[in-house]
Design a protein around this motif. Structure first.
Motif, PDB file in Angstrom:
ATOM      1  N   ARG A 113       0.813  -1.223   0.000  1.00 40.51           N
ATOM      2  CA  ARG A 113       0.000   0.000   0.000  1.00 40.51           C
ATOM      3  C   ARG A 113       0.843   1.269   0.000  1.00 40.51           C
ATOM      4  NH1 ARG A 113      -2.718  -0.828   5.442  1.00 40.51           N
ATOM      5  NH2 ARG A 113      -0.616  -1.604   5.743  1.00 40.51           N
ATOM      6  N   SER A 114       2.155   1.128   0.193  1.00 36.67           N
ATOM      7  CA  SER A 114       2.970   2.348   0.309  1.00 36.67           C
ATOM      8  C   SER A 114       4.068   2.390  -0.749  1.00 36.67           C
ATOM      9  CB  SER A 114       3.579   2.441   1.708  1.00 36.67           C
ATOM     10  OG  SER A 114       4.507   1.415   1.924  1.00 36.67           O
ATOM     11  N   MET A 115       4.581   3.605  -0.915  1.00 36.50           N
ATOM     12  CA  MET A 115       5.652   3.842  -1.877  1.00 36.50           C
ATOM     13  C   MET A 115       6.908   4.277  -1.122  1.00 36.50           C
ATOM     14  SD  MET A 115       4.241   3.402  -4.901  1.00 36.50           S
ATOM     15  CE  MET A 115       5.131   4.295  -6.153  1.00 36.50           C
ATOM     16  N   LEU A 116       8.050   4.025  -1.719  1.00 36.18           N
ATOM     17  CA  LEU A 116       9.322   4.487  -1.186  1.00 36.18           C
ATOM     18  C   LEU A 116       9.858   5.593  -2.089  1.00 36.18           C
ATOM     19  CD1 LEU A 116      10.951   1.030  -0.392  1.00 36.18           C
ATOM     20  CD2 LEU A 116       9.884   2.613   1.230  1.00 36.18           C
ATOM     21  N   VAL A 117      10.736   6.392  -1.533  1.00 39.03           N
ATOM     22  CA  VAL A 117      11.354   7.485  -2.270  1.00 39.03           C
ATOM     23  C   VAL A 117      12.830   7.161  -2.418  1.00 39.03           C
ATOM     24  CG1 VAL A 117      11.843   9.946  -2.285  1.00 39.03           C
ATOM     25  CG2 VAL A 117       9.716   9.103  -1.257  1.00 39.03           C
ATOM     26  N   GLN A 118      13.324   7.188  -3.650  1.00 41.68           N
ATOM     27  CA  GLN A 118      14.721   6.851  -3.921  1.00 41.68           C
ATOM     28  C   GLN A 118      15.346   7.918  -4.808  1.00 41.68           C
ATOM     29  OE1 GLN A 118      15.384   3.171  -6.096  1.00 41.68           O
ATOM     30  NE2 GLN A 118      17.326   2.887  -5.033  1.00 41.68           N
TER      31      GLN A 118
END
Length: 166
Positions: A113-118
């Motif tokens: 359900r979540s996104m990561l920031v890269q």
């Protein structure tokens, strides 16, 4: 009598001493100087950030990702907690950074359900160059203060910060 030239805060303190001699305005000295230094420092740092086409908040987000270590990837909650901003502000800022091609949003492997920031490869190259210029700028800014005095200033500021964070 001090041989040091009066600064803007000295002028303000003098005005208060004249107008309200009954009031101990001594705390205005260090607090006023800290605030004035913060504003002036920000201006000097913003010049360096602008050389890389970024603002201070963009630098802060990219630097936070960079110093997190490879793969330079964090959850948005970790980012906004580190930067002391709201989640709404973080969402808006991430959209801008993504549009600039400096970050990528990736699905989390642990939470669908979540996104990561890269950091993108472009963002990594940019922040590596920008942080070198930023550190050089900070060295220039602080060069007017003797190394021993600078260490003492840092220790006193750390004391104040700990007291304020309690």
């Amino acid at each position: 009598m001090s041989t040091q030239q009066a600064d803007a805060v000295d002028i303000i303190l003098g005005q208060w001493h004249k107008e309200r001699p009954d009031l101990d305005v001594s705390p205005m000295g260090p607090i006023g100087r800290i605030r004035r230094c913060a504003v002036l420092l920000q201006r000097k740092m913003d010049v360096t950030f602008a050389e890389f086409g970024m603002t201070s908040w963009e630098f802060d987000v990219l630097a936070t990702l960079r110093r997190s270590g490879a793969p330079y990837c964090l959850a948005p909650t970790a980012l906004f907690s580190s930067l002391m901003i709201t989640s709404g502000t973080m969402t808006h800022r991430l959209k801008g950074l993504e549009a600039s091609g400096w970050i990528e949003r990736l699905p989390s492997t642990s939470d669908a359900r979540s996104m990561l920031v890269q950091l993108s490869s472009t963002g990594l190259q940019l922040i590596d160059k920008a942080v070198e210029a930023h550190v050089a700028n900070e060295h220039r800014i602080l060069a007017a203060i003797d190394a021993v005095q600078l260490k003492e200033l840092d220790a006193r500021m750390a004391e104040l910060l700990r007291a304020l964070e309690e």
